[in-house]
Write an enzyme that holds these catalytic residues in place. Structure first.
Site, PDB file in Angstrom:
ATOM      1  N   HIS A  28      46.540  35.049  31.023  1.00 22.31           N
ATOM      2  CA  HIS A  28      46.993  34.575  32.401  1.00 22.31           C
ATOM      3  C   HIS A  28      47.407  32.781  31.651  1.00 22.31           C
ATOM      4  CE1 HIS A  28      43.045  36.342  34.248  1.00 22.31           C
ATOM      5  NE2 HIS A  28      43.799  36.583  34.775  1.00 22.31           N
ATOM      6  N   LYS A  52      31.666  41.097  44.123  1.00 21.87           N
ATOM      7  CA  LYS A  52      30.403  40.621  44.304  1.00 21.87           C
ATOM      8  C   LYS A  52      29.651  39.933  43.272  1.00 21.87           C
ATOM      9  CE  LYS A  52      29.532  44.346  48.277  1.00 21.87           C
ATOM     10  NZ  LYS A  52      30.049  45.749  48.271  1.00 21.87           N
ATOM     11  N   ARG A 101      50.693  43.770  32.375  1.00 21.05           N
ATOM     12  CA  ARG A 101      50.681  44.349  31.385  1.00 21.05           C
ATOM     13  C   ARG A 101      50.962  44.882  31.067  1.00 21.05           C
ATOM     14  NH1 ARG A 101      44.158  42.737  32.114  1.00 21.05           N
ATOM     15  NH2 ARG A 101      45.315  43.931  34.325  1.00 21.05           N
ATOM     16  N   SER A 139      40.067  39.967  31.980  1.00 23.11           N
ATOM     17  CA  SER A 139      38.433  39.375  32.536  1.00 23.11           C
ATOM     18  C   SER A 139      37.590  40.179  31.877  1.00 23.11           C
ATOM     19  CB  SER A 139      39.192  38.650  32.961  1.00 23.11           C
ATOM     20  OG  SER A 139      39.715  37.405  34.195  1.00 23.11           O
TER      21      SER A 139
END
Ligand code: PNS
Length: 174
Positions: A28, A52, A101, A139
């Protein structure tokens, strides 16, 4: 095909780089830095309520990204809720930047770009290829590795690594 007039001199090019950033990775950071070489202003827009059970709260994610880009005055960090295109319209921005990517990213990104264009025809999605070095970084991978005590120092900024270590301290091997 009708050719539309050229860019007015006064146009201030604001690009929005949206994402979950839970947490922000070196991939990022690379894309944000490179975008800021092209656009006058890059707004990193941290999405609320995407997952969530995120590892980091939205304010923690904003703080980490803001600290990393503290010396780059072209980069702003904000949050948004609801539809991305509503956020862009309210902010007066017309460009969404997304990173690609690998081919596996393409289908979802293409679908999202087309849906966003259908919802707001004046807003364009610009795709940037990630640097070859970072094509495997995500991530999700960072969280999985860190949760099992793996070394993520090559995958995230040192500030983020420190925060991850705090979150996962109960799993640390040493
Ligand atoms: O980092 P991510 O998880 O790939 O980011 C995805 C994100 C947040 C950019 C995307 O899910 C999004 O734009 N969410 C907001 C809701 C929305 O506008 N969805 C697209 C309409 S189909």
């Amino acid at each position: 095909m009708k050719v539309i007039g050229s860019k007015p001199q006064s146009l201030h090019a604001v690009a929005v780089f949206p994402g979950s950033f839970d947490p922000v990775t070196v991939g990022h950071i690379d894309l944000i830095q490179r975008s800021a070489m092209v656009f006058d202003e890059v707004v990193v827009a941290v999405a609320c309520n995407q997952e969530k059970t995120p590892l980091f709260s939205v304010s923690e994610r904003i703080a980490m990204i803001s600290n990393i880009f503290t010396d780059n005055n072209r980069v702003k960090v904000e949050t948004f809720d609801g539809l991305l295109i509503d956020y862009l319209v309210n902010r007066g921005a017309k460009v969404i930047i997304r990173g690609l990517r690998a081919v596996s990213d393409f289908e979802y990104e293409f679908q999202m770009a087309l849906m966003n264009r259908k919802l707001a025809p004046g807003i364009e999605t610009f795709f940037m290829t990630s640097s070859a070095l970072y094509t495997y970084v995500s991530s999700r991978i960072v969280k999985e590795l860190a949760s099992l005590g793996g070394d993520v120092s090559d995958l995230v900024h040192p500030l983020v690594e420190k925060e991850i270590k705090i979150k996962y301290s109960k799993y640390a091997r040493n």
